[in-house]
Structure formats: structure tokens, C-alpha cells
Design an enzyme around this catalytic site. Structure first.
Site, PDB file in Angstrom:
ATOM      1  N   TYR A  50     -11.142  -9.598 -32.398  1.00 34.07           N
ATOM      2  CA  TYR A  50     -11.447 -10.300 -31.142  1.00 34.07           C
ATOM      3  C   TYR A  50     -11.053 -11.777 -31.244  1.00 34.07           C
ATOM      4  CZ  TYR A  50     -13.906 -11.507 -26.857  1.00 34.07           C
ATOM      5  OH  TYR A  50     -14.202 -11.932 -25.592  1.00 34.07           O
ATOM      6  N   ASP A 108       9.247 -22.591 -15.417  1.00 29.22           N
ATOM      7  CA  ASP A 108       8.911 -21.168 -15.262  1.00 29.22           C
ATOM      8  C   ASP A 108      10.042 -20.462 -16.008  1.00 29.22           C
ATOM      9  OD1 ASP A 108       8.642 -18.540 -14.540  1.00 29.22           O
ATOM     10  OD2 ASP A 108       8.433 -18.899 -12.395  1.00 29.22           O
ATOM     11  N   ALA A 151      10.735 -17.441 -17.453  1.00 26.51           N
ATOM     12  CA  ALA A 151      10.835 -15.986 -17.624  1.00 26.51           C
ATOM     13  C   ALA A 151      12.193 -15.573 -18.213  1.00 26.51           C
ATOM     14  CB  ALA A 151      10.612 -15.289 -16.282  1.00 26.51           C
ATOM     15  N   PHE A 204       9.362 -18.556  -7.472  1.00 26.80           N
ATOM     16  CA  PHE A 204       9.309 -17.099  -7.393  1.00 26.80           C
ATOM     17  C   PHE A 204       8.104 -16.734  -6.509  1.00 26.80           C
ATOM     18  CE2 PHE A 204       7.907 -12.921  -9.018  1.00 26.80           C
ATOM     19  CZ  PHE A 204       9.010 -12.212  -8.594  1.00 26.80           C
ATOM     20  N   ASP A 205       8.109 -15.537  -5.899  1.00 27.61           N
ATOM     21  CA  ASP A 205       7.047 -15.224  -4.902  1.00 27.61           C
ATOM     22  C   ASP A 205       5.625 -15.311  -5.446  1.00 27.61           C
ATOM     23  OD1 ASP A 205       9.237 -13.454  -5.177  1.00 27.61           O
ATOM     24  OD2 ASP A 205       8.031 -11.738  -4.558  1.00 27.61           O
ATOM     25  N   HIS A 216       6.135  -5.230   1.742  1.00 31.13           N
ATOM     26  CA  HIS A 216       7.223  -4.445   1.157  1.00 31.13           C
ATOM     27  C   HIS A 216       6.738  -3.380   0.174  1.00 31.13           C
ATOM     28  CE1 HIS A 216       6.610  -7.963  -1.416  1.00 31.13           C
ATOM     29  NE2 HIS A 216       7.086  -7.266  -2.418  1.00 31.13           N
ATOM     30  N   LYS A 265      10.199 -10.367 -19.293  1.00 37.42           N
ATOM     31  CA  LYS A 265      11.649 -10.492 -19.120  1.00 37.42           C
ATOM     32  C   LYS A 265      12.266 -10.853 -20.477  1.00 37.42           C
ATOM     33  CE  LYS A 265      10.070 -10.977 -14.736  1.00 37.42           C
ATOM     34  NZ  LYS A 265       8.633 -10.928 -14.420  1.00 37.42           N
TER      35      LYS A 265
END
Ligand code: F0G
Length: 464
Positions: free
Chosen positions: A74, A216, A218, A126-127, A450, A259
Site C-alpha cells: 500500500y 500535456d 501524452a 484535448f476534450d 458521441h 499513449k
């Protein structure tokens, strides 16, 4: 000396996963059941899945070995210290905070740094980043260069920030800006890279008003490889050196390690400064877990520690970017309208030029996506008016900036023959484009439509 032109996959197959090979009747039935929404089609009905490159990578033998080394303690697990060491070395940042995926890092960061009245600029958010900024009460703004919004413009770094426009805007708004988010590569803008020169310019601008610079990251390794290939003076530097320089300019970074981390799950927040790190860790404990595992199992941290090193292998990156470019080039030769140049992780079809008679309100990207699935079992993702538009009170559609179909390539998963099959599939649908028409939405949820909305073809039957 033998100098091969063929860039081969720098790996061979050790474990195989059978591909579902269905006939057209089965696919038509699956699509009908899914109300023409590819998100509702079960994966066992998909032959080549290009819906996303996120969490879909094949892990290496070293990553699977690392899974066995995972320490599930843990607190203070060995896995965490291995993960931390790799990321401290890569990013140069002191505080490494593991999260279960990218958007968890975003939620924590904007809980701490966002809020009512704040404004968060980016090249293009990004969304999920945009949604997390907005969820905190702040405003999300995009400052990508104009070339980045034109599918047909050719520029080596279409993800760059428009520094002139940003500077003018900052003159007025700098007091309200808690940080800047630079997305590399720029996913929503077509997987396009940002140059080191642009990052240095951005850093200088942000420093003037003491605004923290966040990455960001990724797809940081793919961005670094584009810099190696395209930026003057960078060709002799390794992707690791270039990545380290990118991170050295920043005050923090957040990553979806699904990614370029070669992970099936995972993410992190990396921070230079103690005050934010303490506040972020407090939030982490509340919603993700103890700081030495975040939302992950020890084995995930170990697999990521290996993946984050492997991704910087030059032979891998050369193959990766060449394979995306290969598909792009073949489709371009046939005349298929594309967003250009090729992105790092995906090829984007330009739906408006593909189906010029179908207005954005009838979702040309969705029609193409449906046709690619029913004809060939290739699953893609509409990135256009379905995703970013909305239904207006009079029932008409507010169109998105572009109507694209993304073919995202999972890492180390498909071979060149799979890609040749995809090229044939797109060519077939392109040839039959004159009999294609649009779609309409039959039912839609209040947000993120979507994922779950149902469609119906208008004036044609893609299943016939
Ligand atoms: N930032 C970028 C640039 C992304 O592309 C994504 C995810 C995220 C953040 C969020 O990360 O999914 O781990 O929570 N992109 C996926 C895609 C979903 O298909 O492009 P996440």
C-alpha cells in the site's frame, strides 16, 4: 553495404491474439444493433480497431516481466520508486504523482489551479482537459497557429502556438491566467507537433508574467521525434535529449501514459514546485489513492516505468512515424482527402472534402466511419460535428470547425499487412462515395453525445 529501404517493425510476435474476421452480413447486423454508433459495436465484431491509440498498445516482454516484479504494498512500494526514478530523470521534476489515467491528473490539477474567473490558454486543449478546466469554473482557450486549423495547409509544426496572438491576449488577461497547457503532439489538431523554437518563445512570453508552463505530454516521444526529423539543428540529438529539453522548460506536466507510456492504463502529474504538489497530493488521496500508487496497481507502475524508457528508442520511433506516414502517403496518392501532413499517432480523413454533398449537419464523418466498418470491419472515430457540434433549439446542427475521421494507430499492434488492408478498405469506400449520403441523430444524451447517441441514415442504406 546493404541499405534497406524497408523500415521493418523493430519487434517480432511472441503472443498472438486472433483477429475477428466477419462477413458483411454479420457486420451489418452489429451496426444495426448499435444504432450506427461505432462506440456501441462490441470489439469482437471489429477486425482492425483504429478507434484510439489510447491504452491499446502491445506491451513488450520487458514490460510483462516488470508486471511480475510489481510490488503491491500500500505504502512505499518498490514499483513506485522505479516509476518515480524514470520520470524524475526524464522530466527533471521533483514531484511525481501517479494517477489512474490522464484525465484524473487533469481533474486534480484544475481543482487546485482552476476556478471561477480563471482563464487557461493552450495550443489546443484535448476534450477531457477542456472539460476539466470548465468543470472547475474556468475558461479554456486555444491559440494554435492558423495553419493548425486548415486541414490542407502544410507546415512542419502545425501544433505551434500563435505567439503574437497569445502575447496580445496576455497583455489584457495575464492576471487571470493560472497556467498555460501545451499539448504535444496536438491531438485535437491532427496529432501535429510543436517545435522547440516555439516552446522557447512560449517560455519567454510566460516568464514575462510569471505564468507556469505545463505540458500535456501524452505523446511527448512522438513530438520529440518530429523535432529530430524536422527542426533545423536537431537532427543529431536523441529523442531523450530533446524530450529532456522540452520538460526543462516547464513547471509541470500531466500525462495519459496510455499513449507514449505503452501502458494499458495509467497517468501522472509531474511538478517542480512544492506548494502545488502538496495540494495535488491531498486531492489525490481523496479521490485516487495513497501518493505511492495513485489510482494504479504496483504492477502498472512497473510496466509504465519500462514503457516510458522503451518509447524513446530511436528505432521504435523511426518505425512508428514512418508507418503512420506510409498509410497517409498511400491514401494521398489515391486522392483521398486528408488532413496533412501525417500526424504522429493517426491519419485523419477530411470528411467535408470526402463527401462534399453532405452538409456538416448530416455528419459526413459519421457516414464514412459507418461505411468503413460495414465494408471492411475497420473501426474509426468521427471527430467532427457529432463530437463537437450540438443540436440547436430549432433542431438544426451547429457544425464543428472540421469534420474529420480519425484512424488512430495502436502502438506495436498491427503490422504492415494490416495497414495495407486498411488502405484497401479506405480506397474501396472512396470509390463508392457517390452513393453515400448523410446521417441524422435519432436520440441523444445531454452531454458527450458521441458516445451513446443513435443514428439513422438519410436517403441511403449503408447496410444494403
Ligand atoms: N490529453 C491528451 C492529449 C489526450 O489525447 C488524452 C486522451 C487525454 C489527455 C486524456 O487521457 O484518456 O488517459 O484520461 N486521448 C484519448 C484519445 C482518449 O483517444 O485520443 P485519458
Amino acid at each position: 553495404m546493404f541499405q534497406p529501404k524497408t523500415i521493418i517493425e523493430p519487434f517480432r510476435v511472441k503472443v498472438v491474439e486472433p483477429l475477428p474476421l466477419l462477413d458483411r452480413v454479420d457486420r451489418a447486423e452489429a451496426l444495426q444493433k448499435a444504432d450506427f454508433n461505432l462506440f456501441s459495436v462490441p470489439a469482437e465484431k471489429v477486425t482492425v480497431d483504429l478507434m484510439t491509440d489510447s491504452g491499446t498498445s502491445a506491451m513488450s516482454q520487458e514490460q510483462w516481466a516488470a508486471i511480475m516484479r510489481g510490488d503491491e504494498s500500500y505504502a512505499g512500494a518498490r514499483s513506485f520508486f522505479r516509476f518515480q526514478k524514470v520520470l524524475q530523470n526524464l522530466t527533471g521534476m521533483t514531484h511525481i504523482i501517479p494517477t489512474h489515467q490522464g484525465r484524473a491528473a487533469e481533474r486534480i490539477l484544475f481543482h487546485v489551479a482552476g476556478g471561477e474567473g480563471k482563464k487557461v490558454p493552450s495550443n489546443t486543449h484535448f476534450d477531457t482537459t477542456r472539460a476539466n478546466v470548465e468543470n472547475s469554473g474556468a475558461e479554456a482557450l486555444d491559440f494554435v497557429i492558423p495553419e493548425g486549423l486548415d486541414p490542407q495547409s502544410i507546415h512542419p509544426f502545425k501544433g505551434n502556438v500563435d505567439l503574437v496572438r497569445l502575447e496580445q491576449w496576455l497583455e489584457v488577461n495575464h492576471d487571470d491566467v493560472p497556467l498555460f497547457v501545451l499539448t504535444v503532439t496536438n491531438n485535437s489538431g491532427g496529432g501535429q507537433p510543436v517545435s522547440l523554437e516555439n516552446m522557447h518563445g512560449l517560455k519567454a512570453l510566460l516568464q514575462k508574467w510569471e505564468i507556469p508552463f505545463f505540458l500535456d505530454c501524452a505523446r511527448f516521444a512522438e513530438n520529440a521525434w518530429f523535432i529530430h526529423l524536422r527542426e533545423p539543428g536537431q537532427g543529431s540529438r536523441s529523442p531523450r535529449e530533446i524530450s529532456q529539453e522540452m520538460f526543462s522548460l516547464c513547471d509541470g506536466a500531466m500525462m495519459s501514459a496510455k499513449k507514449d507510456g505503452f501502458g494499458n492504463i495509467g497517468g501522472f502529474l509531474a511538478l517542480k514546485h512544492d506548494k502545488w504538489a502538496m495540494e495535488c497530493r491531498n486531492m489525490l488521496i481523496l479521490t485516487e489513492g495513497f501518493p505511492t500508487y495513485g489510482g494504479l496497481a504496483g504492477r502498472d507502475l512497473d510496466a509504465l516505468a519500462v514503457g516510458l524508457e522503451e518509447v524513446l528508442d530511436e528505432r521504435y520511433l523511426a518505425y512508428r512515424i514512418a508507418s503512420t506516414e506510409y498509410v497517409w502517403r498511400k491514401l494521398d496518392e489515391i486522392g483521398v482527402p486528408l488532413l496533412g501532413p501525417a500526424g504522429g499517432h493517426a491519419i485523419y480523413l477530411d470528411g467535408r472534402r470526402f463527401l462534399p454533398a453532405v452538409p456538416p449537419g448530416e455528419f459526413p464523418g459519421q457516414s464514412i466511419s459507418v461505411a468503413l466498418y460495414v465494408e471492411a470491419g475497420v473501426r474509426t472515430c468521427e471527430i467532427g460535428t457529432v463530437m463537437f457540434g450540438k443540436t440547436l433549439p430549432d433542431g438544426s446542427q451547429k457544425p464543428a470547425d472540421m469534420d474529420l475521421v480519425r484512424m488512430a494507430i495502436p502502438r506495436r499492434v498491427y503490422t504492415q499487412s494490416h495497414m495495407d488492408y486498411v488502405i484497401e478498405a479506405v480506397a474501396y469506400v472512396w470509390e463508392g462515395r457517390h452513393s453515400m449520403k448523410g446521417m441524422k441523430i435519432r436520440n441523444e444524451p445531454p452531454a458527450l453525445r458521441h458516445f451513446t447517441c443513435g443514428f439513422e441514415p438519410v436517403g441511403w442504406n449503408p447496410l444494403a
